[in-house]
Design an enzyme around this catalytic site. Structure first.
Site, PDB file in Angstrom:
ATOM      1  N   ILE A 135       0.830  -1.088   0.065  1.00  0.00           N
ATOM      2  CA  ILE A 135       0.181   0.042   0.034  1.00  0.00           C
ATOM      3  C   ILE A 135       0.846   1.165   0.102  1.00  0.00           C
ATOM      4  O   ILE A 135       0.821   2.272  -0.833  1.00  0.00           O
ATOM      5  CB  ILE A 135      -1.001   0.023   1.190  1.00  0.00           C
ATOM      6  N   ASN A 155       2.535   4.720   7.387  1.00  0.00           N
ATOM      7  CA  ASN A 155       2.044   3.610   6.799  1.00  0.00           C
ATOM      8  C   ASN A 155       2.543   2.191   7.545  1.00  0.00           C
ATOM      9  O   ASN A 155       1.999   1.316   7.221  1.00  0.00           O
ATOM     10  CB  ASN A 155       2.032   3.624   5.442  1.00  0.00           C
ATOM     11  N   ILE A 214       3.062  -3.693  10.711  1.00  0.00           N
ATOM     12  CA  ILE A 214       3.812  -5.259  10.816  1.00  0.00           C
ATOM     13  C   ILE A 214       2.291  -6.200  11.521  1.00  0.00           C
ATOM     14  O   ILE A 214       1.730  -5.493  12.178  1.00  0.00           O
ATOM     15  CB  ILE A 214       5.023  -5.665  11.574  1.00  0.00           C
ATOM     16  N   ASP A 234       0.700 -12.165  14.574  1.00  0.00           N
ATOM     17  CA  ASP A 234      -0.565 -12.955  14.787  1.00  0.00           C
ATOM     18  C   ASP A 234      -0.375 -14.030  15.803  1.00  0.00           C
ATOM     19  O   ASP A 234       0.459 -15.146  15.499  1.00  0.00           O
ATOM     20  CB  ASP A 234      -1.293 -13.322  13.930  1.00  0.00           C
ATOM     21  N   GLN A 262     -10.042  -8.334  16.027  1.00  0.00           N
ATOM     22  CA  GLN A 262      -9.961  -9.484  15.269  1.00  0.00           C
ATOM     23  C   GLN A 262      -9.081 -10.587  16.172  1.00  0.00           C
ATOM     24  O   GLN A 262      -8.164 -10.432  16.977  1.00  0.00           O
ATOM     25  CB  GLN A 262      -9.081  -9.312  14.059  1.00  0.00           C
ATOM     26  N   GLN A 313      -5.350 -11.174  16.832  1.00  0.00           N
ATOM     27  CA  GLN A 313      -4.641 -10.032  16.670  1.00  0.00           C
ATOM     28  C   GLN A 313      -5.130  -8.988  17.571  1.00  0.00           C
ATOM     29  O   GLN A 313      -5.321  -7.846  17.299  1.00  0.00           O
ATOM     30  CB  GLN A 313      -5.165  -9.334  15.196  1.00  0.00           C
ATOM     31  N   TYR A 341      -2.267  -6.518  17.402  1.00  0.00           N
ATOM     32  CA  TYR A 341      -2.382  -5.429  16.196  1.00  0.00           C
ATOM     33  C   TYR A 341      -3.560  -4.407  16.329  1.00  0.00           C
ATOM     34  O   TYR A 341      -3.661  -3.197  16.137  1.00  0.00           O
ATOM     35  CB  TYR A 341      -2.575  -6.478  14.987  1.00  0.00           C
ATOM     36  N   GLY A 369      -9.667  -2.140   4.641  1.00  0.00           N
ATOM     37  CA  GLY A 369      -9.988  -3.654   4.842  1.00  0.00           C
ATOM     38  C   GLY A 369      -8.934  -4.643   4.511  1.00  0.00           C
ATOM     39  O   GLY A 369      -7.779  -4.177   4.298  1.00  0.00           O
ATOM     40  N   ILE A 391      -6.511  -5.741   1.763  1.00  0.00           N
ATOM     41  CA  ILE A 391      -6.013  -5.217   0.682  1.00  0.00           C
ATOM     42  C   ILE A 391      -4.842  -6.210  -0.064  1.00  0.00           C
ATOM     43  O   ILE A 391      -4.095  -6.929   0.780  1.00  0.00           O
ATOM     44  CB  ILE A 391      -5.210  -4.004   0.833  1.00  0.00           C
TER      45      ILE A 391
HETATM   46  P1  NDP Z   1       3.557  -4.733   3.668  1.00  0.00           P
HETATM   47  O1  NDP Z   1       3.973  -5.732   4.687  1.00  0.00           O
HETATM   48  O2  NDP Z   1       3.281  -5.156   2.382  1.00  0.00           O
HETATM   49  O3  NDP Z   1       4.724  -3.548   3.747  1.00  0.00           O
HETATM   50  C1  NDP Z   1       5.125  -3.010   5.094  1.00  0.00           C
HETATM   51  C2  NDP Z   1       5.851  -1.906   4.857  1.00  0.00           C
HETATM   52  O4  NDP Z   1       6.061  -1.450   6.228  1.00  0.00           O
HETATM   53  C3  NDP Z   1       7.238  -2.306   4.097  1.00  0.00           C
HETATM   54  O5  NDP Z   1       7.713  -1.189   3.206  1.00  0.00           O
HETATM   55  C4  NDP Z   1       7.910  -2.497   5.417  1.00  0.00           C
HETATM   56  O6  NDP Z   1       9.575  -2.256   5.005  1.00  0.00           O
HETATM   57  C5  NDP Z   1       7.806  -1.255   6.386  1.00  0.00           C
HETATM   58  N1  NDP Z   1       8.082  -1.532   7.781  1.00  0.00           N
HETATM   59  C6  NDP Z   1       7.398  -2.476   8.338  1.00  0.00           C
HETATM   60  N2  NDP Z   1       8.054  -2.272   9.585  1.00  0.00           N
HETATM   61  C7  NDP Z   1       8.760  -1.045   9.613  1.00  0.00           C
HETATM   62  C8  NDP Z   1       9.374  -0.418  10.468  1.00  0.00           C
HETATM   63  N3  NDP Z   1       9.552  -0.766  11.762  1.00  0.00           N
HETATM   64  N4  NDP Z   1      10.120   1.115  10.092  1.00  0.00           N
HETATM   65  C9  NDP Z   1      10.152   1.189   8.745  1.00  0.00           C
HETATM   66  N5  NDP Z   1       9.221   0.685   7.900  1.00  0.00           N
HETATM   67  C10 NDP Z   1       8.725  -0.556   8.285  1.00  0.00           C
HETATM   68  O7  NDP Z   1       2.154  -4.152   4.434  1.00  0.00           O
HETATM   69  P2  NDP Z   1       0.876  -3.512   3.691  1.00  0.00           P
HETATM   70  O8  NDP Z   1       1.393  -2.825   2.496  1.00  0.00           O
HETATM   71  O9  NDP Z   1      -0.176  -4.460   3.504  1.00  0.00           O
HETATM   72  O10 NDP Z   1       0.459  -2.593   4.811  1.00  0.00           O
HETATM   73  C11 NDP Z   1       0.566  -1.244   4.919  1.00  0.00           C
HETATM   74  C12 NDP Z   1      -0.197  -0.627   6.120  1.00  0.00           C
HETATM   75  O11 NDP Z   1      -1.638  -0.745   5.935  1.00  0.00           O
HETATM   76  C13 NDP Z   1       0.300  -1.171   7.401  1.00  0.00           C
HETATM   77  O12 NDP Z   1       0.219  -0.214   8.487  1.00  0.00           O
HETATM   78  C14 NDP Z   1      -1.008  -2.129   7.524  1.00  0.00           C
HETATM   79  O13 NDP Z   1      -1.162  -2.603   9.016  1.00  0.00           O
HETATM   80  C15 NDP Z   1      -2.046  -1.376   7.224  1.00  0.00           C
HETATM   81  N6  NDP Z   1      -3.406  -2.525   6.607  1.00  0.00           N
HETATM   82  C16 NDP Z   1      -3.079  -3.307   5.656  1.00  0.00           C
HETATM   83  C17 NDP Z   1      -3.949  -3.898   5.244  1.00  0.00           C
HETATM   84  C18 NDP Z   1      -3.927  -5.226   4.018  1.00  0.00           C
HETATM   85  O14 NDP Z   1      -4.915  -6.022   4.016  1.00  0.00           O
HETATM   86  N7  NDP Z   1      -2.649  -5.414   3.280  1.00  0.00           N
HETATM   87  C19 NDP Z   1      -5.204  -4.029   5.946  1.00  0.00           C
HETATM   88  C20 NDP Z   1      -5.272  -2.869   6.977  1.00  0.00           C
HETATM   89  C21 NDP Z   1      -4.319  -2.164   7.186  1.00  0.00           C
HETATM   90  P3  NDP Z   1      10.489  -3.412   4.658  1.00  0.00           P
HETATM   91  O15 NDP Z   1      10.119  -3.495   3.084  1.00  0.00           O
HETATM   92  O16 NDP Z   1      11.779  -3.054   4.741  1.00  0.00           O
HETATM   93  O17 NDP Z   1       9.821  -4.716   5.465  1.00  0.00           O
END
Ligand code: NDP
Length: 228
Positions: free
Chosen positions: A14, A69, A72, A75, A128, A131, A134, A165, A167
């Site tokens: 995202i 954004n 992690i 779970d 959830q 979680q 989370y 939701g 994604i």
């Molecule tokens: P991804 O796991 O695809 O990507 C996560 C991103 O966050 C990566 O760029 C990762 O870096 C970075 N990241 C994780 N931990 C850290 C940290 N400590 N410091 C800096 N960067 C960090 O996640 P999504 O794109 O799926 O999710 C993005 C956001 O959306 C999250 O907050 C998630 O909780 C929320 N969300 C996602 C949903 C989904 O269905 N996908 C649903 C609802 C909410 P790296 O590449 O280096 O690991």
């Protein structure tokens, strides 16, 4: 005036779509990531957006638009949840939002303009099973934003939350396919996972001058799965 946007976790999923959406809308974008150098390198080469490595879980980091954004999941059912799993998720998904917002807040106040947009989750709204960590962190992000919105309003800073939701990113693709197809997708009235770009478009709108009257709000983008 060029506006700078910082997108944490902006190199994949995202976050990557948000970075690209903001770049296409005219912002100078900096993307942050935690450790996946290969994905970040590929992202920068494809988009021309620079990616910077640090952990939002560390306090030590000027931007008009901050998109929190990074997130992690770790779970486990509560009776099996370890303190480490609790701490890792709270440190990244909740304290990470404090760590990134706090150092940028003064600059936004001085400039009398700012946008703080935090990606929470449907599971921070409804809870959830499996979680607790989370859901607690993501619900915390909503409370954080509602309180901070009241402090920022007179300084021209809006603070809002988007609750996606399910994604289609690596985070969700990590879920067992059978569970996804038989248990999760049937709960989504539009009948599909969301696309990262659908979240990115919400961010681009909230970041814009046009959205100046919207603060303290939670935008629910979940295909009708849950009405908060
Ligand atoms: P991804 O796991 O695809 O990507 C996560 C991103 O966050 C990566 O760029 C990762 O870096 C970075 N990241 C994780 N931990 C850290 C940290 N400590 N410091 C800096 N960067 C960090 O996640 P999504 O794109 O799926 O999710 C993005 C956001 O959306 C999250 O907050 C998630 O909780 C929320 N969300 C996602 C949903 C989904 O269905 N996908 C649903 C609802 C909410 P790296 O590449 O280096 O690991």
């Amino acid at each position: 005036m060029t506006k700078v946007a910082l997108v944490t976790g902006g190199s994949r999923g995202i976050g990557a779509a948000i970075s690209i959406g903001l770049k296409n809308a005219g912002y100078t974008v900096a993307a942050n990531y935690a450790g996946n150098d290969e994905a970040a390198g590929k992202f920068s080469a494809q988009t021309g957006i620079k990616a910077y490595k640090w952990s939002v879980a560390d306090y030590d980091a000027c931007a008009a638009v901050l998109v929190n954004n990074a997130g992690i999941t770790r779970d486990a059912m509560f009776h099996k949840l370890t303190r480490e799993q609790w701490k890792e998720v709270i440190d990244t998904n909740l304290s990470g939002v404090f760590n990134m917002t706090h150092p940028l807040w003064g600059g936004m106040r001085d400039r009398k303009f700012g946008r703080v947009i935090t990606i929470s989750s449907i599971n921070g709204q409804k809870g959830q099973a499996g979680q607790v960590n989370y859901s607690a962190a993501k619900a915390g992000d909503i409370g954080f934003s509602k309180a901070l919105a009241q402090e920022g309003a007179r300084a021209g800073i809006t603070v809002n939350v988007i609750c996606p939701g399910y994604i289609a990113t690596e985070m969700v693709k990590a879920i067992d396919e059978k569970v996804l197809n038989e248990r999760i997708i049937p709960q989504i009235p539009v009948g599909r996972l969301g696309e990262p770009e659908e979240i990115a478009r919400c961010v681009v709108f909230l970041a814009s001058e046009d959205a100046g009257f919207i603060t303290g709000s939670t935008i629910t983008a979940n295909g009708g799965q849950y009405f908060a």
